[in-house]
Design a protein around this motif. Structure first.
Motif, PDB file in Angstrom:
ATOM      1  N   PRO A   4       0.797  -1.154  -0.002  1.00 33.72           N
ATOM      2  CA  PRO A   4      -0.061  -0.016  -0.038  1.00 33.72           C
ATOM      3  C   PRO A   4       0.959   1.251   0.083  1.00 33.72           C
ATOM      4  CG  PRO A   4      -0.871  -1.772   1.661  1.00 33.72           C
ATOM      5  CD  PRO A   4       0.548  -2.104   1.284  1.00 33.72           C
ATOM      6  N   ALA A   5       1.805   1.377   0.781  1.00 34.86           N
ATOM      7  CA  ALA A   5       2.776   2.493   0.723  1.00 34.86           C
ATOM      8  C   ALA A   5       3.596   2.611  -0.523  1.00 34.86           C
ATOM      9  CB  ALA A   5       3.665   2.356   2.008  1.00 34.86           C
ATOM     10  N   ALA A   6       3.924   1.567  -1.259  1.00 32.52           N
ATOM     11  CA  ALA A   6       4.724   1.584  -2.457  1.00 32.52           C
ATOM     12  C   ALA A   6       3.665   2.169  -3.567  1.00 32.52           C
ATOM     13  CB  ALA A   6       5.240   0.397  -2.821  1.00 32.52           C
ATOM     14  N   LEU A   7       2.591   1.943  -3.517  1.00 30.22           N
ATOM     15  CA  LEU A   7       1.651   2.254  -4.347  1.00 30.22           C
ATOM     16  C   LEU A   7       1.284   3.908  -4.164  1.00 30.22           C
ATOM     17  CD1 LEU A   7      -0.915  -0.728  -4.569  1.00 30.22           C
ATOM     18  CD2 LEU A   7       0.720   0.008  -6.285  1.00 30.22           C
ATOM     19  N   ALA A   8       1.207   4.356  -2.747  1.00 29.21           N
ATOM     20  CA  ALA A   8       1.019   5.582  -2.337  1.00 29.21           C
ATOM     21  C   ALA A   8       2.055   6.259  -2.946  1.00 29.21           C
ATOM     22  CB  ALA A   8       0.791   5.735  -0.761  1.00 29.21           C
ATOM     23  N   LEU A   9       3.200   6.000  -2.802  1.00 30.62           N
ATOM     24  CA  LEU A   9       4.375   6.704  -3.407  1.00 30.62           C
ATOM     25  C   LEU A   9       4.034   6.970  -5.023  1.00 30.62           C
ATOM     26  CD1 LEU A   9       7.116   5.055  -1.115  1.00 30.62           C
ATOM     27  CD2 LEU A   9       6.791   7.271  -1.251  1.00 30.62           C
ATOM     28  N   GLU A  10       4.025   5.860  -5.735  1.00 30.50           N
ATOM     29  CA  GLU A  10       3.719   6.060  -6.834  1.00 30.50           C
ATOM     30  C   GLU A  10       2.542   7.055  -7.447  1.00 30.50           C
ATOM     31  OE1 GLU A  10       5.798   5.285  -9.285  1.00 30.50           O
ATOM     32  OE2 GLU A  10       4.486   5.474 -11.193  1.00 30.50           O
ATOM     33  N   VAL A  11       1.290   6.815  -6.746  1.00 29.79           N
ATOM     34  CA  VAL A  11       0.369   7.795  -6.870  1.00 29.79           C
ATOM     35  C   VAL A  11       0.828   9.153  -6.707  1.00 29.79           C
ATOM     36  CG1 VAL A  11      -2.138   8.518  -6.392  1.00 29.79           C
ATOM     37  CG2 VAL A  11      -1.301   5.975  -6.766  1.00 29.79           C
ATOM     38  N   PHE A  12       1.326   9.222  -5.654  1.00 28.36           N
ATOM     39  CA  PHE A  12       1.781  10.713  -5.168  1.00 28.36           C
ATOM     40  C   PHE A  12       2.729  11.320  -6.396  1.00 28.36           C
ATOM     41  CE2 PHE A  12       5.080  13.532  -3.621  1.00 28.36           C
ATOM     42  CZ  PHE A  12       4.469  14.762  -3.011  1.00 28.36           C
ATOM     43  N   HIS A  13       3.701  10.451  -6.830  1.00 30.83           N
ATOM     44  CA  HIS A  13       4.768  11.008  -7.801  1.00 30.83           C
ATOM     45  C   HIS A  13       3.973  11.423  -9.141  1.00 30.83           C
ATOM     46  CE1 HIS A  13       7.961  11.315 -10.279  1.00 30.83           C
ATOM     47  NE2 HIS A  13       7.710  10.316 -11.174  1.00 30.83           N
ATOM     48  N   LEU A  50      -3.753  13.004  -4.998  1.00 33.97           N
ATOM     49  CA  LEU A  50      -2.995  13.287  -3.753  1.00 33.97           C
ATOM     50  C   LEU A  50      -4.016  12.674  -2.603  1.00 33.97           C
ATOM     51  CD1 LEU A  50      -0.711  14.456  -1.793  1.00 33.97           C
ATOM     52  CD2 LEU A  50      -1.704  16.816  -2.292  1.00 33.97           C
ATOM     53  N   ILE A  51      -4.994  12.994  -2.566  1.00 30.45           N
ATOM     54  CA  ILE A  51      -5.884  12.367  -1.503  1.00 30.45           C
ATOM     55  C   ILE A  51      -5.958  10.716  -1.783  1.00 30.45           C
ATOM     56  CG2 ILE A  51      -8.291  12.088  -0.886  1.00 30.45           C
ATOM     57  CD1 ILE A  51      -8.613  15.010  -1.778  1.00 30.45           C
ATOM     58  N   GLU A  52      -5.833  10.107  -2.840  1.00 36.35           N
ATOM     59  CA  GLU A  52      -5.867   8.670  -3.210  1.00 36.35           C
ATOM     60  C   GLU A  52      -4.571   8.227  -2.735  1.00 36.35           C
ATOM     61  OE1 GLU A  52      -8.228   6.887  -4.180  1.00 36.35           O
ATOM     62  OE2 GLU A  52      -9.618   8.239  -4.900  1.00 36.35           O
ATOM     63  N   ALA A  53      -3.567   9.084  -2.750  1.00 37.03           N
ATOM     64  CA  ALA A  53      -2.097   8.309  -2.423  1.00 37.03           C
ATOM     65  C   ALA A  53      -2.255   8.357  -0.549  1.00 37.03           C
ATOM     66  CB  ALA A  53      -1.296   9.657  -2.409  1.00 37.03           C
ATOM     67  N   TYR A  54      -2.991   9.280   0.046  1.00 34.96           N
ATOM     68  CA  TYR A  54      -3.185   9.223   1.381  1.00 34.96           C
ATOM     69  C   TYR A  54      -4.311   8.087   1.651  1.00 34.96           C
ATOM     70  CZ  TYR A  54      -0.595  13.112   2.734  1.00 34.96           C
ATOM     71  OH  TYR A  54       0.301  14.139   2.804  1.00 34.96           O
ATOM     72  N   LYS A  55      -5.197   7.896   0.899  1.00 33.73           N
ATOM     73  CA  LYS A  55      -6.301   6.533   1.123  1.00 33.73           C
ATOM     74  C   LYS A  55      -5.363   5.295   0.948  1.00 33.73           C
ATOM     75  CE  LYS A  55     -10.496   6.863  -0.993  1.00 33.73           C
ATOM     76  NZ  LYS A  55     -11.399   7.311  -1.748  1.00 33.73           N
ATOM     77  N   LEU A  56      -4.346   5.213   0.091  1.00 30.89           N
ATOM     78  CA  LEU A  56      -3.430   4.006   0.005  1.00 30.89           C
ATOM     79  C   LEU A  56      -2.539   3.982   1.231  1.00 30.89           C
ATOM     80  CD1 LEU A  56      -2.756   4.374  -3.947  1.00 30.89           C
ATOM     81  CD2 LEU A  56      -3.722   2.266  -2.552  1.00 30.89           C
ATOM     82  N   LEU A  57      -2.171   5.066   1.670  1.00 32.10           N
ATOM     83  CA  LEU A  57      -1.344   4.868   2.782  1.00 32.10           C
ATOM     84  C   LEU A  57      -2.219   4.420   4.139  1.00 32.10           C
ATOM     85  CD1 LEU A  57       1.799   5.953   2.768  1.00 32.10           C
ATOM     86  CD2 LEU A  57       0.938   8.066   4.177  1.00 32.10           C
ATOM     87  N   SER A  58      -3.304   4.606   3.906  1.00 30.48           N
ATOM     88  CA  SER A  58      -4.064   4.283   5.174  1.00 30.48           C
ATOM     89  C   SER A  58      -3.977   2.649   5.395  1.00 30.48           C
ATOM     90  CB  SER A  58      -5.341   5.075   5.265  1.00 30.48           C
ATOM     91  OG  SER A  58      -6.142   4.072   4.464  1.00 30.48           O
ATOM     92  N   GLY A  59      -3.604   1.963   4.314  1.00 29.43           N
ATOM     93  CA  GLY A  59      -3.292   0.741   4.282  1.00 29.43           C
ATOM     94  C   GLY A  59      -2.100   0.127   5.044  1.00 29.43           C
TER      95      GLY A  59
END
Lengths: 322, 322
Positions: free
Chosen positions: B63-72, B111-120
């Protein structure tokens, strides 16, 4: 006692690069009703039995309350870019005072700052609060997109409209209540009551907003009366009029929607149609329904001074003049 | 084994309103090297002893790895609006294919989706990961602002420049490494080693980017050679040239910086000055220093197949042709 305005003022934006942080400071200093953080704090206070915004449980709510206010101001900043709005709270908007790129980038940083504040939520409460905050932020963006979509749609139902304002306005108030209460230790039943209270006052608030645009007192309303009519904005009043009008009134109304060059005449004529159809009364009935639904939620909460202030707030919102 | 491209493809954007989510899907589908999530996964794999991207500890990092890619990809989307860039990865940018408002709002939602992924991220790791993620996101925005500021500054030192690229590029790679490792159970010493590795490969990567813009092979580089020279971009090469030039070369260089109408001639002349001053060699020395600093960090980590791949990656980045 916590003073939310002081808490917002004491956030430190004196950081480099200035070009990123100065617009954030400017946007937050412009004021506003601070209703979202106030709701979060009162919700917490209700749960810990109404010391009125005092004590450790309330202190713990403050970072989330501030996060909600910074988030709300982020949405205003980017909305103003998208709407090309020149003025916000009597001051030039950020994209006018600086430029559009600054408004985009400083807005992005404001959204990140909201999450930085949120990370001050106690560790054991953070996972749930982050989920709700994300859900809230998503709702606001989805609502904004629907509002944009509606501009280009010939048919929008009252139901569609209620769904849009629920996302764009109400989920933020609802989550402010729920998050504040949860951090202060609300039970699941209380969390849901707080959420529903916020949702319904948000709906009542937005319909009152639509009503004031037509029927407000120009002296107290702060904006020009009839702005929504001139812009053909699909408000509760217009959609109700279109749904309830007889063939003749509907034809007349649709005719005015195409007249974009006679604003004063248009405002008077559309208002007359609204009066004939009784849409103001319809709006008031819907507002009162939602106010009643909000008030009913309060019975599920501890009864104390904070709960009483929520009761007053719901009644005031529905009767506000500005 | 985790396939990061498949994991990104399997994110569900089939949600309403389409106007909000379609641009997100489009931006993420355009590809890219997926280097940030890959670094997070390899960092985790190094810590759990090199099963090469497999097993529960790695699943927890996803989830964090995906959050980083969505953020980028969010930063690329908004940067393209600010730069008015028409093309990204061979496709029209979102603000060209749709419009600017769509790019702003869908970018915000990303950006919000990145934080949604991060909440995993597992609950016990979330508070720390959220802090680092926020710190990283802040760095990227600050770096972007500095990059904009530099355009209007007459004096930018190499030190200023290194600080800017550290914020704009390196902190994202550094935090990808640290977050991945931390979720997989890295000790504080290992976390710091992973962070420093990411920081230094990021610096080497950016200087190589500047070098390729002048000395790259047009066949493999993918962009036109000399773009930075034409745009007077304050790159490592230009700033080194300005700092090390004798009076005569400096005057010649400053003269070319004011010539904005003779691009081919300008590229040839500025490249000749660079050659005379040996700035390419200076860039290579600095790149090698940072590559060596990155490689030295690997000694503090478990030695396994994943660590070996980090060694190769650092060497490849510094020698890449595109």
């Amino acid at each position: 006692m916590i003073d939310i305005n002081k808490a917002i003022e004491s956030l430190n934006w004196n950081k480099e690069p200035r070009g990123l942080y100065e617009p954030i400071e400017y946007a937050l200093a412009a004021g506003g009703k601070r209703i979202r953080p106030t709701l979060a704090l009162i919700a917490a206070d209700t749960i810990v039995n109404g010391g009125l915004i005092n004590g450790d449980a309330i202190e713990q709510t403050l970072p989330a309350a501030l996060a909600l206010e910074v988030f709300h101001n982020f949405t205003l900043l980017h909305d103003d870019v998208m709407d090309k709005a020149p003025i916000r709270r009597g001051q030039p908007t950020v994209h006018v005072k600086w430029n559009e790129n600054t408004a985009i980038l400083s807005g992005d940083q404001m959204l990140i700052e909201a999450y930085k504040l949120l990370s001050g939520v106690p560790d054991d409460k953070l996972p749930q609060v982050l989920k709700w905050f994300n859900e809230m932020a998503t709702g606001v963006c989805e609502g904004q997109q629907l509002d944009v979509d509606f501009e280009h749609m010939s048919q929008v139902s009252i139901e569609d409209y209620m769904h849009m304002i629920e996302l764009k306005t109400s989920v933020l108030l609802a989550n402010a209540m729920r998050i504040g209460g949860y951090i202060a230790g609300a039970t699941p039943v209380q969390q849901e009551a707080l959420y529903q209270y916020g949702l319904h006052i948000g709906l009542a608030f937005q319909i009152q907003d639509d009503t004031l645009d037509v029927y407000g007192d120009p002296k107290t309303f702060g904006k020009a009366i009839g702005g929504d009519i001139c812009a053909n904005k699909k408000t509760f009043l217009l959609l109700t009029a279109l749904e309830t009008a007889d063939a003749e009134s509907k034809a007349e109304l649709l005719g005015w929607l195409m007249a974009n060059d006679r604003n004063e005449e248009k405002i008077a004529a559309v208002t007359a149609i609204y009066n004939r159809l009784g849409v103001r009364q319809a709006a008031e009935v819907t507002m009162e329904e939602h106010t009643a639904l909000a008030l009913a939620q309060l019975d599920k909460l501890p009864q104390n001074a904070a709960t009483e202030s929520l009761r007053l707030l719901a009644e005031q919102l529905a009767n506000r003049k500005s």
